[in-house]
Design a protein around this motif. Structure first.
Motif, PDB file in Angstrom:
ATOM      1  N   LEU A 141       0.845  -1.184   0.000  1.00 27.90           N
ATOM      2  CA  LEU A 141       0.000   0.000   0.000  1.00 27.90           C
ATOM      3  C   LEU A 141       0.884   1.238   0.000  1.00 27.90           C
ATOM      4  N   THR A 142       0.598   2.163  -0.891  1.00 31.86           N
ATOM      5  CA  THR A 142       1.315   3.429  -0.936  1.00 31.86           C
ATOM      6  C   THR A 142       0.330   4.554  -0.701  1.00 31.86           C
ATOM      7  N   ILE A 143       0.551   5.310   0.372  1.00 35.89           N
ATOM      8  CA  ILE A 143      -0.313   6.426   0.727  1.00 35.89           C
ATOM      9  C   ILE A 143       0.572   7.637   0.947  1.00 35.89           C
ATOM     10  N   GLY A 144       0.541   8.554   0.006  1.00 39.98           N
ATOM     11  CA  GLY A 144       1.409   9.720   0.111  1.00 39.98           C
ATOM     12  C   GLY A 144       2.866   9.296   0.104  1.00 39.98           C
ATOM     13  N   ASP A 145       3.590   9.714   1.142  1.00 37.32           N
ATOM     14  CA  ASP A 145       5.009   9.358   1.221  1.00 37.32           C
ATOM     15  C   ASP A 145       5.251   8.102   2.031  1.00 37.32           C
ATOM     16  N   LEU A 146       4.172   7.379   2.361  1.00 38.21           N
ATOM     17  CA  LEU A 146       4.288   6.157   3.140  1.00 38.21           C
ATOM     18  C   LEU A 146       4.085   4.934   2.255  1.00 38.21           C
ATOM     19  N   THR A 147       4.876   3.907   2.488  1.00 38.38           N
ATOM     20  CA  THR A 147       4.718   2.625   1.800  1.00 38.38           C
ATOM     21  C   THR A 147       4.611   1.528   2.855  1.00 38.38           C
ATOM     22  N   ILE A 148       3.525   0.774   2.795  1.00 33.80           N
ATOM     23  CA  ILE A 148       3.273  -0.286   3.766  1.00 33.80           C
ATOM     24  C   ILE A 148       3.306  -1.618   3.035  1.00 33.80           C
ATOM     25  N   ASP A 149       4.281  -2.441   3.355  1.00 36.30           N
ATOM     26  CA  ASP A 149       4.417  -3.764   2.751  1.00 36.30           C
ATOM     27  C   ASP A 149       3.827  -4.776   3.722  1.00 36.30           C
ATOM     28  N   LEU A 150       2.623  -5.258   3.418  1.00 35.29           N
ATOM     29  CA  LEU A 150       1.901  -6.137   4.334  1.00 35.29           C
ATOM     30  C   LEU A 150       2.489  -7.537   4.379  1.00 35.29           C
ATOM     31  N   ALA A 151       3.199  -7.930   3.334  1.00 34.90           N
ATOM     32  CA  ALA A 151       3.815  -9.257   3.323  1.00 34.90           C
ATOM     33  C   ALA A 151       5.110  -9.264   4.122  1.00 34.90           C
ATOM     34  N   ALA A 152       5.880  -8.191   3.998  1.00 30.74           N
ATOM     35  CA  ALA A 152       7.177  -8.119   4.675  1.00 30.74           C
ATOM     36  C   ALA A 152       7.084  -7.460   6.048  1.00 30.74           C
ATOM     37  N   TYR A 153       5.883  -6.913   6.380  1.00 30.40           N
ATOM     38  CA  TYR A 153       5.669  -6.239   7.674  1.00 30.40           C
ATOM     39  C   TYR A 153       6.645  -5.081   7.859  1.00 30.40           C
ATOM     40  N   THR A 154       6.777  -4.282   6.799  1.00 26.67           N
ATOM     41  CA  THR A 154       7.674  -3.135   6.861  1.00 26.67           C
ATOM     42  C   THR A 154       6.930  -1.873   6.441  1.00 26.67           C
ATOM     43  N   VAL A 155       7.415  -0.746   6.947  1.00 29.36           N
ATOM     44  CA  VAL A 155       6.877   0.558   6.585  1.00 29.36           C
ATOM     45  C   VAL A 155       8.052   1.465   6.261  1.00 29.36           C
ATOM     46  N   THR A 156       7.933   2.202   5.165  1.00 30.72           N
ATOM     47  CA  THR A 156       8.945   3.188   4.832  1.00 30.72           C
ATOM     48  C   THR A 156       8.287   4.545   4.625  1.00 30.72           C
TER      49      THR A 156
END
Length: 236
Positions: A141-156
């Motif tokens: 999921l990419t929301i604005g400047d955030l990227t949420i990887d639900l498979a890898a459980y990471t947020v950037t």
């Protein structure tokens, strides 16, 4: 195929006992000492089942981690505890734990129960179509400047990693899947914690505050995690 179990425990005696059980059953055992270590280990290598020593973690951490990893494992999760109460069992079963076993365990009985659970998972279609193998949400999921990887459980954020606790990640993921929706504190408690954690929803406010500190440019003037006064929160 050899079965491989992942054990969370800080007890040398329990580790040795379960190692002996695995040796007799021709299973492999991997041991970690922290809940975070277990999540990381599970991401790197699949496991046939998880054995979780409750003396190595708080109940809240246990519930949070179980909710996080349940969709990653097509096998039994067994919690081992020195004290057994009805309340404890209800909370763990609500988090989709398969068994709650009282310590000390009996070797033969424990092995027999695990073998039965493995057989059940092997012969049961858990989703009505295919066995459970991958997380229910594997998208990014990419929301604005955030990227949420639900498979890898990471947020950037702007390609830089953001360190979140398991519960903070769950809350963020839940909000992200309900973008633009106003969610009450009660809805968030039910959707994220999955059980009656507290008689108050103050726990939600605390976690939202922590997420704002980590994700917002200005936590006092958030642009993603918005408060809707009188109702709850909205993620935009």
């Amino acid at each position: 195929m050899t079965k491989e179990f992942l054990l969370l425990s800080q007890s040398p005696a329990l580790v040795q006992q379960l190692t002996d059980i695995c040796a007799k059953a021709h299973w492999h055992l991997r041991r970690v000492t922290t809940p975070t270590g277990l999540v990381v280990a599970l991401e790197k290598h699949p496991a046939s089942g998880i054995w979780w020593d409750l003396t190595a973690a708080t109940l809240d951490t246990t519930i949070a981690t179980m909710t996080l990893i349940r969709s990653q494992i097509a096998g039994p999760i067994t919690v081992l505890t020195a004290k057994m109460t009805g309340r404890l069992q209800r909370k763990l079963y609500a988090a989709r734990v398969d068994d709650v076993e009282l310590l000390p365990i009996d070797d033969a009985a424990f092995r027999a129960k695990i073998e039965q659970r493995l057989w059940t998972y092997q012969h049961t279609d858990l989703h009505g179509s295919t066995p459970l193998a991958k997380p229910a949400h594997s998208e990014i999921l990419t929301i604005g400047d955030l990227t949420i990887d639900l498979a890898a459980y990471t947020v950037t954020k702007r390609a830089q990693p953001v360190d979140l606790t398991p519960k903070e990640f769950q809350l963020l993921s839940y909000l992200a899947h309900h973008q633009q929706q106003v969610l009450s504190r009660e809805q968030l408690v039910t959707g994220v914690w999955g059980y009656d954690l507290l008689t108050t929803s103050r726990i939600v406010d605390i976690h939202i505050s922590h997420l704002r500190d980590k994700l917002e440019d200005d936590p006092h003037q958030p642009t993603h995690l918005l408060t809707v006064r009188g109702f709850g929160y909205k993620f935009v």
